[in-house]
Design a protein around this motif. Structure first.
Motif, short mmCIF file in Angstrom:
data_model
loop_
_atom_site.label_atom_id
_atom_site.label_comp_id
_atom_site.label_asym_id
_atom_site.label_seq_id
_atom_site.Cartn_x
_atom_site.Cartn_y
_atom_site.Cartn_z
N PRO A 475 0.84 -1.19 0.00
CA PRO A 475 0.00 0.00 0.00
C PRO A 475 0.88 1.25 0.00
CG PRO A 475 0.05 -0.97 2.19
CD PRO A 475 0.77 -1.92 1.29
N VAL A 476 0.42 2.28 -0.70
CA VAL A 476 1.19 3.51 -0.83
C VAL A 476 0.47 4.63 -0.08
CG1 VAL A 476 2.16 5.21 -2.41
CG2 VAL A 476 2.06 2.78 -3.08
N LEU A 477 1.14 5.24 0.88
CA LEU A 477 0.60 6.40 1.58
C LEU A 477 0.93 7.64 0.77
CD1 LEU A 477 -0.85 7.41 4.18
CD2 LEU A 477 1.44 7.80 5.14
N GLN A 478 -0.10 8.24 0.15
CA GLN A 478 0.10 9.44 -0.64
C GLN A 478 -0.03 10.67 0.27
OE1 GLN A 478 -2.87 8.89 -3.78
NE2 GLN A 478 -1.21 8.32 -5.18
N LEU A 479 0.87 11.62 0.08
CA LEU A 479 0.92 12.81 0.92
C LEU A 479 1.06 14.06 0.03
CD1 LEU A 479 3.57 11.37 3.38
CD2 LEU A 479 1.19 11.83 4.02
N ARG A 480 0.43 15.15 0.43
CA ARG A 480 0.67 16.42 -0.24
C ARG A 480 0.37 17.57 0.72
NH1 ARG A 480 -3.94 18.82 -2.76
NH2 ARG A 480 -5.77 17.45 -2.84
N ALA A 482 -1.08 21.31 1.66
CA ALA A 482 -2.13 22.26 1.30
C ALA A 482 -2.15 23.35 2.37
CB ALA A 482 -3.49 21.59 1.20
N ASP A 483 -1.39 24.40 2.10
CA ASP A 483 -1.24 25.49 3.07
C ASP A 483 -0.73 24.95 4.39
OD1 ASP A 483 -2.13 27.32 1.16
OD2 ASP A 483 -4.23 26.96 1.68
N ASP A 484 -1.50 25.09 5.48
CA ASP A 484 -1.05 24.62 6.79
C ASP A 484 -1.57 23.23 7.11
OD1 ASP A 484 -3.68 25.29 7.05
OD2 ASP A 484 -3.46 26.40 8.94
N GLN A 485 -1.96 22.51 6.08
CA GLN A 485 -2.46 21.15 6.24
C GLN A 485 -1.59 20.16 5.48
OE1 GLN A 485 -6.49 21.35 4.78
NE2 GLN A 485 -7.34 21.73 6.82
N ILE A 486 -1.53 18.95 6.03
CA ILE A 486 -0.95 17.82 5.31
C ILE A 486 -2.10 16.89 4.95
CG2 ILE A 486 0.49 15.75 5.51
CD1 ILE A 486 2.39 17.39 7.24
N LEU A 487 -2.25 16.62 3.67
CA LEU A 487 -3.30 15.73 3.19
C LEU A 487 -2.72 14.34 2.98
CD1 LEU A 487 -5.02 18.05 0.55
CD2 LEU A 487 -5.44 17.89 3.01
N TYR A 488 -3.52 13.33 3.27
CA TYR A 488 -3.03 11.94 3.16
C TYR A 488 -4.16 11.00 2.77
CZ TYR A 488 -5.01 11.61 7.91
OH TYR A 488 -5.87 11.65 9.00
N ARG A 489 -3.80 9.96 2.04
CA ARG A 489 -4.73 8.88 1.69
C ARG A 489 -3.92 7.67 1.24
NH1 ARG A 489 -7.23 10.50 -4.30
NH2 ARG A 489 -5.26 10.23 -5.45
N TRP A 490 -4.59 6.53 1.16
CA TRP A 490 -3.96 5.30 0.67
C TRP A 490 -4.25 5.09 -0.82
CZ3 TRP A 490 -0.31 3.27 3.34
CH2 TRP A 490 -0.37 3.19 4.74
N PHE A 537 5.96 0.02 10.41
CA PHE A 537 5.00 -0.13 9.32
C PHE A 537 5.75 -0.34 8.01
CE2 PHE A 537 2.67 2.05 12.59
CZ PHE A 537 1.38 1.55 12.50
N TYR A 538 5.37 -1.41 7.31
CA TYR A 538 6.01 -1.72 6.03
C TYR A 538 5.10 -1.24 4.91
CZ TYR A 538 8.17 -4.52 2.31
OH TYR A 538 8.78 -4.93 1.14
N ILE A 539 5.37 -0.04 4.41
CA ILE A 539 4.56 0.58 3.37
C ILE A 539 5.48 1.35 2.43
CG2 ILE A 539 2.59 0.85 4.95
CD1 ILE A 539 3.34 3.88 5.05
N GLU A 540 4.90 1.92 1.38
CA GLU A 540 5.59 2.87 0.55
C GLU A 540 4.93 4.24 0.72
OE1 GLU A 540 5.70 1.47 -3.46
OE2 GLU A 540 7.32 0.05 -3.06
N THR A 541 5.66 5.29 0.43
CA THR A 541 5.10 6.64 0.49
C THR A 541 5.31 7.33 -0.86
OG1 THR A 541 7.16 7.55 1.37
CG2 THR A 541 5.48 6.87 2.96
N GLU A 542 4.42 8.28 -1.15
CA GLU A 542 4.50 9.03 -2.41
C GLU A 542 4.12 10.48 -2.10
OE1 GLU A 542 2.66 8.97 -6.97
OE2 GLU A 542 1.82 7.66 -5.40
N ILE A 543 5.01 11.39 -2.41
CA ILE A 543 4.76 12.81 -2.22
C ILE A 543 4.17 13.37 -3.50
CG2 ILE A 543 5.71 15.03 -1.55
CD1 ILE A 543 5.91 12.89 0.62
N LEU A 544 2.98 13.94 -3.42
CA LEU A 544 2.32 14.52 -4.58
C LEU A 544 2.43 16.04 -4.53
CD1 LEU A 544 -0.95 12.37 -4.66
CD2 LEU A 544 1.19 11.96 -5.87
N LYS A 545 2.57 16.65 -5.68
CA LYS A 545 2.65 18.12 -5.77
C LYS A 545 1.26 18.72 -5.82
CE LYS A 545 7.12 18.12 -5.93
NZ LYS A 545 7.93 18.64 -4.81
#
Length: 545
Positions: A475-480, A482-490, A537-545
């Motif tokens: 599973p990949v934890l996507q992160l980006r 947004a101003d003073d927020q960090i957005l995340y989803r799988w 936790f054994y996962i992958e992460t992905e930073i989105l612009k």
């Protein structure tokens, strides 16, 4: 040896250790695969109660001869029985009562016709006489077969390793993991001056007066077909106890003093495993290490040891951290199988991760007992270098198909991730001990395991098991930002995937209850200040612009 070449060899060895290739992850299955892997009336109509092997082993001829008395309970009216024996082995006769039975061979299956249909609810037996030159292993234990070797004094030194390939390589049996005999006796005649060591307790030694000595061993607990074993050599014996458990060691005579020093680790291991996983599951049969001419196997109550009295895996660390050099890989891993694989057995070989994932996790358990949780987590992270994530770790059912070699260390990292989801070590160890107790001496499925660990926590583990077991990708934890927020989803193969995960922001650990939908976390920190707790936790992460 070239470092890269050595690494490739090591990875190949790891991916096949105790998982001999039997046709995993392909779709070109043959009739032989189906006959071996499926359960039909010819197999389902009886339950094996006991195997009694009576064999003569002749090292010079590389041959075996004798019989197996197979006792069974009839579960449904049975006109025909399927047993299994490799087709290169010769059948002499199959006796029921005093009559020769008619049989038909198809690939490695033997279909036996009874003169009169056997009635449901009765118990019966046949004696299956045979002989031949069993398949020789080219590279045991990664392929199945006999190992006809010599020790440095020129004495015959013989072992067998057949997991995956099948015990029917050398003796007739119902070669399916769903049915284990309740007990087994091995009467093995070998040339005078040699000793045979099999599973369970030694019950007699008899000079037959013809140049051979018969060594009789008996197991009084259920045992996997592939675990029933012979080990022949110029063995010396010594013993000790861990509480009430008998610990016996059979080593080549010239290695006796070396073994006495090296095997002191066994008591530390038992203390750890008893605490974390519960009592040794075969106390009546005792525990043995038996020196073998191949690396190792989990033969029940007679664990095969061939690690050359070295720490690590033949003196190397599979984790690349140095932590794996603190203990003997074969002692710890193969003995861990006594709980997972031998006591708890997957009903179908497709679910072999139940053996290998849990047993690979025992390596971390032992590390934690001796050197603490942080080193155990570092070890678990380190062994990820051996995971390919290219194919799923559950095989295809009913065709004798294992999953990928990732069942070992992806399996153990899955368990470590679930422990982290629990976020309660007392609950985790209680659940693990309850698991080994609940399913002791049973054959089970992946569904049984999933349900058991799911019930112990309020977090729904179904999507987690599905992603890690039935899909190749993490599973990949996507992160980006947004101003003073960090957005995340799988992002995952499993629809509506959800799993909590711990992240670290400004040195504070925070749990994200992430789903496949975007969620937000308000923080004054930038995204590059966030890190996932990748020790747990054994996962992958992905930073989105």
């Amino acid at each position: 040896m070239n470092k890269l070449l050595f690494t490739l060899i090591l990875l190949f060895s790891l991916n096949h250790l105790n998982s001999q290739v039997v046709g995993s992850n392909h779709s070109n299955y043959t009739e032989a695969d189906t006959l071996r892997g499926s359960l039909r009336p010819e197999r389902n109509s009886f339950d094996v109660q006991k195997y009694h092997l009576k064999l003569k082993v002749e090292p010079e001829k590389k041959s075996i001869s004798g019989s197996n008395v197979i006792s069974f309970e009839v579960l449904a009216n049975m006109p025909v029985m399927q047993l299994d024996l490799f087709e290169n082995m010769q059948i002499d006769s199959i006796i029921h009562g005093e009559k020769n039975l008619i049989y038909e061979r198809r690939h490695n299956a033997v279909f036996i016709d009874f003169e009169k249909e056997l009635s449901k609810g009765t118990t019966d037996s046949i004696e299956f006489f045979y002989h031949g030159n069993p398949v020789v292993a080219k590279n045991a234990p990664w392929d199945g077969g006999f190992v006809w070797d010599e020790d440095k004094n020129g004495n015959p030194w013989i072992g067998v390793a057949v997991q995956g390939t099948g015990a029917s390589l050398w003796y007739p049996n119902k070669d399916h993991q769903s049915d284990e005999p309740e007990e087994a006796q091995m009467d093995i005649a070998v040339p005078n001056g040699l000793m045979n060591v099999s599973n369970g307790r030694l019950i007699s030694e008899e000079d037959l007066g013809n140049g051979f000595t018969k060594w009789s061993w008996k197991v009084v607990n259920p045992i996997n077909n592939y675990n029933i074993m012979i080990n022949i050599g110029d063995y010396a014996h010594f013993s000790e106890k861990y509480n009430d458990l008998d610990l016996d060691y059979y080593v080549l005579s010239y290695n006796l003093e070396k073994a006495k020093e090296h095997f002191t680790e066994v008591k530390d291991m038992m203390a750890c495993f008893y605490e974390k996983m519960g009592p040794y599951p075969f106390e009546e049969d005792g525990f043995k290490l038996v020196e073998t001419p191949y690396l190792g196997m989990e033969h029940q109550s007679a664990v095969a040891y061939g690690n050359k009295y070295l720490k690590g895996y033949l003196g190397n660390d599979l984790s690349g951290t140095g932590i794996g050099l603190k203990w003997d890989f074969i002692i710890i891993h193969e003995s861990g199988h006594e709980w997972y694989g031998n006591s708890i057995t997957s009903r179908d070989i497709a679910d072999m991760w139940i053996h290998e994932g849990f047993t690979s996790y025992t390596e971390a358990i032992y590390t934690e007992c001796r050197w603490g949780k942080e080193e155990a987590l570092e070890y678990i992270k380190g062994i990820r270098q051996n995971i390919s994530n290219k194919s799923k770790i559950i095989g295809d059912y009913g065709v004798n198909s294992e999953g990928s070699g990732d069942m070992h260390y992806k399996g153990s990292n899955l368990l470590n991730t679930i422990r982290s989801i629990y976020d309660d070590d007392e609950l985790w160890w209680n659940t693990l001990r309850d698991y080994t107790k609940t399913f002791k001496h049973q054959t089970i499925t992946t569904a049984d395991t999933e349900s058991f660990f799911n019930k112990a926590t309020q977090v729904d583990l179904e999507p987690v098991f599905n992603q890690y077991l039935r899909h190749s990708a993490l599973p990949v934890l996507q992160l980006r930002q947004a101003d003073d927020q960090i957005l995340y989803r799988w992002k995952a193969d499993v629809q509506d995937f959800k799993m909590p995960v711990d992240v670290i922001i400004d040195e504070e650990e925070i749990r994200f209850y992430a789903t496949s939908e975007w969620q937000s976390y308000e923080t004054g920190e930038e995204l590059d200040e966030l890190s996932v707790n990748d020790l747990e936790f054994y996962i992958e992460t992905e930073i989105l612009k």
